[in-house]
Design a protein around this motif. Sequence first.
Motif, PDB file in Angstrom:
ATOM      1  N   TYR A  51       0.822  -1.204   0.000  1.00  0.00           N
ATOM      2  CA  TYR A  51       0.000   0.000   0.000  1.00  0.00           C
ATOM      3  C   TYR A  51       0.855   1.253   0.000  1.00  0.00           C
ATOM      4  N   HIS A  52       0.466   2.202  -0.847  1.00  0.00           N
ATOM      5  CA  HIS A  52       0.945   3.552  -0.629  1.00  0.00           C
ATOM      6  C   HIS A  52       0.205   4.087   0.598  1.00  0.00           C
ATOM      7  N   MET A  53       0.845   4.935   1.347  1.00  0.00           N
ATOM      8  CA  MET A  53       0.229   5.458   2.568  1.00  0.00           C
ATOM      9  C   MET A  53       0.232   6.972   2.558  1.00  0.00           C
ATOM     10  N   GLY A  54      -0.802   7.532   3.154  1.00  0.00           N
ATOM     11  CA  GLY A  54      -0.889   8.980   3.205  1.00  0.00           C
ATOM     12  C   GLY A  54      -1.382   9.476   4.547  1.00  0.00           C
ATOM     13  N   TRP A  55      -1.025  10.703   4.835  1.00  0.00           N
ATOM     14  CA  TRP A  55      -1.575  11.434   5.977  1.00  0.00           C
ATOM     15  C   TRP A  55      -2.406  12.591   5.422  1.00  0.00           C
ATOM     16  N   PHE A  56      -3.588  12.745   5.977  1.00  0.00           N
ATOM     17  CA  PHE A  56      -4.495  13.809   5.600  1.00  0.00           C
ATOM     18  C   PHE A  56      -4.894  14.545   6.872  1.00  0.00           C
ATOM     19  N   ARG A  57      -5.459  15.723   6.727  1.00  0.00           N
ATOM     20  CA  ARG A  57      -5.951  16.445   7.885  1.00  0.00           C
ATOM     21  C   ARG A  57      -7.210  17.215   7.524  1.00  0.00           C
ATOM     22  N   GLN A  58      -7.996  17.441   8.558  1.00  0.00           N
ATOM     23  CA  GLN A  58      -9.229  18.197   8.382  1.00  0.00           C
ATOM     24  C   GLN A  58      -9.377  19.155   9.546  1.00  0.00           C
ATOM     25  N   ALA A  59      -9.314  20.425   9.238  1.00  0.00           N
ATOM     26  CA  ALA A  59      -9.501  21.462  10.249  1.00  0.00           C
ATOM     27  C   ALA A  59     -10.989  21.779  10.357  1.00  0.00           C
ATOM     28  N   PRO A  60     -11.418  22.319  11.484  1.00  0.00           N
ATOM     29  CA  PRO A  60     -12.836  22.656  11.664  1.00  0.00           C
ATOM     30  C   PRO A  60     -13.346  23.568  10.553  1.00  0.00           C
ATOM     31  N   GLY A  61     -14.435  23.165   9.934  1.00  0.00           N
ATOM     32  CA  GLY A  61     -15.034  23.974   8.893  1.00  0.00           C
ATOM     33  C   GLY A  61     -14.357  23.914   7.550  1.00  0.00           C
ATOM     34  N   LYS A  62     -13.346  23.060   7.423  1.00  0.00           N
ATOM     35  CA  LYS A  62     -12.604  22.957   6.170  1.00  0.00           C
ATOM     36  C   LYS A  62     -12.677  21.544   5.619  1.00  0.00           C
ATOM     37  N   GLU A  63     -12.337  21.427   4.349  1.00  0.00           N
ATOM     38  CA  GLU A  63     -12.326  20.121   3.708  1.00  0.00           C
ATOM     39  C   GLU A  63     -11.063  19.351   4.108  1.00  0.00           C
ATOM     40  N   ARG A  64     -11.155  18.046   4.037  1.00  0.00           N
ATOM     41  CA  ARG A  64     -10.000  17.210   4.306  1.00  0.00           C
ATOM     42  C   ARG A  64      -8.975  17.398   3.175  1.00  0.00           C
ATOM     43  N   GLU A  65      -7.721  17.495   3.571  1.00  0.00           N
ATOM     44  CA  GLU A  65      -6.667  17.740   2.587  1.00  0.00           C
ATOM     45  C   GLU A  65      -5.483  16.812   2.825  1.00  0.00           C
ATOM     46  N   VAL A  66      -4.754  16.568   1.755  1.00  0.00           N
ATOM     47  CA  VAL A  66      -3.563  15.738   1.883  1.00  0.00           C
ATOM     48  C   VAL A  66      -2.470  16.536   2.582  1.00  0.00           C
ATOM     49  N   VAL A  67      -1.719  15.855   3.432  1.00  0.00           N
ATOM     50  CA  VAL A  67      -0.554  16.444   4.077  1.00  0.00           C
ATOM     51  C   VAL A  67       0.719  15.869   3.479  1.00  0.00           C
ATOM     52  N   ALA A  68       0.788  14.543   3.435  1.00  0.00           N
ATOM     53  CA  ALA A  68       1.972  13.880   2.910  1.00  0.00           C
ATOM     54  C   ALA A  68       1.601  12.466   2.478  1.00  0.00           C
ATOM     55  N   ALA A  69       2.400  11.909   1.581  1.00  0.00           N
ATOM     56  CA  ALA A  69       2.173  10.546   1.122  1.00  0.00           C
ATOM     57  C   ALA A  69       3.516   9.880   0.866  1.00  0.00           C
ATOM     58  N   ILE A  70       3.506   8.544   0.952  1.00  0.00           N
ATOM     59  CA  ILE A  70       4.745   7.799   0.763  1.00  0.00           C
ATOM     60  C   ILE A  70       4.439   6.527  -0.015  1.00  0.00           C
ATOM     61  N   SER A  71       5.315   6.199  -0.940  1.00  0.00           N
ATOM     62  CA  SER A  71       5.090   5.036  -1.786  1.00  0.00           C
ATOM     63  C   SER A  71       5.357   3.746  -1.020  1.00  0.00           C
ATOM     64  N   ARG A  72       5.055   2.635  -1.650  1.00  0.00           N
ATOM     65  CA  ARG A  72       5.087   1.329  -0.983  1.00  0.00           C
ATOM     66  C   ARG A  72       6.428   1.044  -0.305  1.00  0.00           C
ATOM     67  N   ARG A  73       7.511   1.314  -0.992  1.00  0.00           N
ATOM     68  CA  ARG A  73       8.830   0.997  -0.431  1.00  0.00           C
ATOM     69  C   ARG A  73       9.471   2.206   0.229  1.00  0.00           C
ATOM     70  N   GLY A  74       8.760   3.314   0.239  1.00  0.00           N
ATOM     71  CA  GLY A  74       9.289   4.517   0.869  1.00  0.00           C
ATOM     72  C   GLY A  74      10.233   5.314  -0.010  1.00  0.00           C
ATOM     73  N   VAL A  75      10.293   4.955  -1.300  1.00  0.00           N
ATOM     74  CA  VAL A  75      11.232   5.621  -2.200  1.00  0.00           C
ATOM     75  C   VAL A  75      10.750   7.011  -2.580  1.00  0.00           C
ATOM     76  N   THR A  76       9.436   7.136  -2.764  1.00  0.00           N
ATOM     77  CA  THR A  76       8.861   8.403  -3.214  1.00  0.00           C
ATOM     78  C   THR A  76       7.985   8.991  -2.122  1.00  0.00           C
ATOM     79  N   THR A  77       8.131  10.287  -1.911  1.00  0.00           N
ATOM     80  CA  THR A  77       7.290  10.989  -0.952  1.00  0.00           C
ATOM     81  C   THR A  77       6.704  12.227  -1.602  1.00  0.00           C
ATOM     82  N   TYR A  78       5.627  12.684  -1.009  1.00  0.00           N
ATOM     83  CA  TYR A  78       4.948  13.906  -1.465  1.00  0.00           C
ATOM     84  C   TYR A  78       4.549  14.702  -0.241  1.00  0.00           C
ATOM     85  N   TYR A  79       4.696  16.020  -0.325  1.00  0.00           N
ATOM     86  CA  TYR A  79       4.267  16.913   0.743  1.00  0.00           C
ATOM     87  C   TYR A  79       3.480  18.068   0.154  1.00  0.00           C
TER      88      TYR A  79
END
Length: 123
Positions: A31-59
């Motif tokens: 699985y690729h894995m991601g962290w998301f967040r949702q502040a009060p009154g706002k839409e959920r948004e991506v924070v960071a993601a990481i590929s299966r082996r951890g080679v690729t990340t996104y912020y």
Amino acid sequence: VQLQASGGGLVQAGGSLRLSCAASGRTFSNYHMGWFRQAPGKEREVVAAISRRGVTTYYTDSVKGRFTISRNNAENTVYLQMNSLKPEDTAVYYCAADTSLGFGMHLYEYDYWGQGTEVTVSS
């Protein structure tokens, strides 16, 4: 897959927190894995993601240079190290798993979600 996020809390601006997300099952490394967040009154948004082996990340731009995503496939865990926290980082943080082949950073690409852990940054 079941996901259990932990590590949230109350911290002063400039402080740090480390979020953890433990996954059940024997195929965490598929699985690729991601962290998301949702502040009060706002839409959920991506924070960071990481590929299966951890080679690729996104912020997302607002956390670049402050947050680090990592994973330990042997322990079925993904982490989010958050440094230099700001009041605008206050939100409920969710971990999620993407079972598709492509590495994505959009909500709709993630199939499984944890329950969320609350992060509050005071000024």
